[in-house]
Design a protein around this motif. Structure first.
Motif: not given
Length: 604
Positions: A385-388, A391-396, A398-403, A420-432
């Motif tokens: 569910t989280i990966e899905n 996958s949507f957010l990275e196309t929209k 520049e960065a993703i903040l999860v609280i 977040a670790k699995r999104m290795t091919s993404s250029s979108t930054r993710i902070e949890v």
């Protein structure tokens, strides 16, 4: 033709290669998906169905009817989206009609069943629209059943012509629907069926394996959403795309369709041998599930927020995506209008799993749970569910903040970190970030983070400020019955049992690490309330209270009373008052009321 029979192994191979072919093309199908909703997931939904078919047909089959039975069962299990459920009903229709034939492995019986199943595919749809998958299914089946062509031929002689007819029908879909014509695309579901039949035909006729390899075992089908959304995307009439798989179904397809038609549109119902797959666009997914619970056993469900996706596609508010989990108590209107993405917790009551704040609300929880012999449980969002969502957010963005909810209270933080670790091919930054809070305290922190995002705070500074600010939120909970908190482990058992034994009413809060703690014991709810107000007054005297929220577990009257007292004490109204999240309601118990505050320390 009566002397011709089908080799069941060749038939199974054809179904499997058709499935692989469709999985290979899922990205293109997502990109052209504009009808009935431009949500970019038709390819992924159909790929999910095909992957289930591949998984469920791994074991050895023994006959044509055995192959079709496995396909039919797998279809109901794996169907997703409008087109997926139509696929499932069609495959089940083929199997059901083949059961009625005298020669179950003959070409004649198979072809006859393929044509008869058209009716069942149409019946699955409350409002069939030509120029979609249903048109291509009908064209292909009728071409396969052309009496002038079939006499004396095996299936390998019939399939190529039928494929050609299906291809022409697919091309014609662009002319049949205005939205397809505007975007100059064919219908995504129709193309999905054609791709499947193309792979099926090549495998059966030429023994040709699909060119690309199947997806890896450890890479389950993701919802891949194309970055190129269509400018003509239409605002959905209903918010949630809701799908539910039922077992032990007691009503007919027609009865289910009649009942559910009042809850939304895009209704599709596929029923076979006690199982049903339901798809509906609705603003009331909780009411949909409530009804379905009375006629069967829900075993799978999902509800995608189409309205939020539409808003992000057409008018994204910020370059940074803000994500939280459903334990964060925030008004639904605020979440939608500020485009905050919520990972839903799962609630298990009896044998049914619910989606927090979507297919179940906290007031419904108490009614559903009161007759259960086993305690209801909750589970964090699944990794998939989280990966899905990512996958949507990275196309929209520049960065993703999860609280997330406090790490000490749930495994959600670690699961999101892993995704977040699995999104290795993404250029979108993710902070949890671990909020070290829950409920409305977590919600107020998300509200503050959203204000910083809307103000244009750079991502690094945003992360830094949230981590500093998270300790400036407090939540005080007045609990009538300590049993739920003791059972759920939210407070230490030995302390809880002592308090319960002498009928103490403590204030429940969180320490600096997000663990539950008890304080300021009283012998009645009235005195407990006084102690809460006194504690809040001390906070106000020491630090400025910037905002606050009142939440409750099916205790509207008590919460309203608290609200009036707090307005008098603070001199301003709460940012919101609302029902508590279902997960928190499970541990706080019915009748609980809580106040969450944001304080501003000296120098803020």
């Amino acid at each position: 033709m009566n002397g011709q029979s089908i080799d069941y192994q060749e038939l199974l191979f054809a179904f499997q290669q058709g499935a692989v072919q469709l999985i290979n093309e899922k990205k293109e199908l997502n990109q052209i998906n504009v009808f009935p909703v431009s949500d970019g997931d038709t390819g992924s939904n159909l790929a999910s169905l095909m992957q289930t078919i591949l998984e469920e047909t791994k074991d050895e089959s023994t006959s044509v009817i055995d192959v079709l039975e496995k396909i039919a069962d797998a279809s109901l299990l794996g169907a997703r989206g409008n087109s997926g459920i139509i696929f499932a009903q069609y495959f089940n229709g083929i199997y059901n009609n083949l059961l009625l034939q005298e020669e179950k492995d003959s070409v004649a019986s198979f072809v006859k069943s393929v044509k008869l199943a058209i009716k069942e595919a149409y019946q699955a749809i409350s409002n069939p629209v030509e120029g979609t998958i249903i048109t291509v299914i009908r064209t292909w089946a009728e071409a396969l059943n052309d009496d002038e062509q079939i006499h004396g031929h095996g299936l390998e002689k019939l399939l190529p012509k039928a494929l050609t007819e299906a291809e022409q029908a697919l091309k014609n879909t662009t002319k049949q629907l205005k939205i397809l014509q505007r975007n100059q695309v064919v219908d995504a579901g129709a193309k999905g069926f054609y791709i499947f039949i193309e792979g099926f035909t090549r495998a059966f006729v030429n023994k040709q394996t699909a060119v690309k390899t199947m997806i890896q075992d450890d890479d389950s089908v993701k919802i891949e959403v194309s970055e190129s959304r269509h400018s003509n995307a239409v605002k959905p009439n209903y918010r949630y795309c809701t799908e539910i798989l039922l077992e032990q179904v007691t009503q007919t397809k027609e009865e289910i369709q009649e009942k559910l038609s009042t809850y939304g549109d895009s209704l599709i119902v596929a029923v076979n041998r006690g199982k049903a797959r339901i798809h509906i666009h609705s603003n009331q997914p909780d009411q949909v599930l409530s009804y379905l619970n009375t006629i069967g056993q829900p075993v799978q469900q999902k509800a995608d927020d189409m309205l939020l996706q539409y808003q992000v596609n057409t008018h994204k508010k910020a370059p940074i995506a803000l994500v939280t989990d459903s334990i964060a108590d925030l008004p639904a209107e605020y979440v939608l209008s500020n485009q905050i993405h919520v990972l839903p917790m799962n609630i298990l009551i009896g044998n049914t799993s619910y989606i927090d704040k979507v297919t179940i609300q906290s007031h419904q929880f108490f009614e559903l749970n009161k007759n259960q012999s086993e305690r209801a449980t909750s589970a964090q969002p699944t990794l998939k569910t989280i990966e899905n969502l990512f996958s949507f957010l990275e196309t929209k963005y520049e960065a993703i903040l999860v609280i997330t909810v406090a790490e000490k209270l749930s495994g959600t933080f670690h699961t999101v970190k892993e995704a977040a670790k699995r999104m290795t091919s993404s250029s979108t930054r993710i902070e949890v970030i671990d909020s070290k809070q829950n409920s409305a305290a977590q919600g107020l922190l998300v509200m503050r983070a959203n204000e910083w995002i809307q103000a244009g705070l750079p991502f690094d500074e945003l992360v830094k400020q949230v981590e500093i600010k998270r300790n400036q939120f407090k939540i005080l909970v007045s609990v009538d019955n300590l049993d739920p908190m003791i059972d759920s482990g939210r407070i230490p058992q030995f302390i809880g049992k002592i308090a319960k034994k002498v009928n103490l009413k403590p204030i429940v809060s969180l320490n600096g690490e997000g663990e539950g703690k008890l304080s300021n014991f009283a012998f009645s709810l009235e005195k407990n309330e006084i102690k809460v107000l006194q504690q809040l007054k001390k906070l106000q005297e020491k630090n400025n209270i910037k905002r606050y929220a009142v939440i409750h577990a099916n205790a509207q009257g008590r919460a309203t009373h608290w609200e009036s007292k707090l307005i008098e004490q603070f001199g301003f109204e709460p940012n919101y008052m609302m029902d508590i999240s279902t997960v928190i309601a499970m541990s706080a118990g019915q009748g609980s009321v809580a106040v969450a505050v944001e304080i501003e320390e000296s120098g803020d």
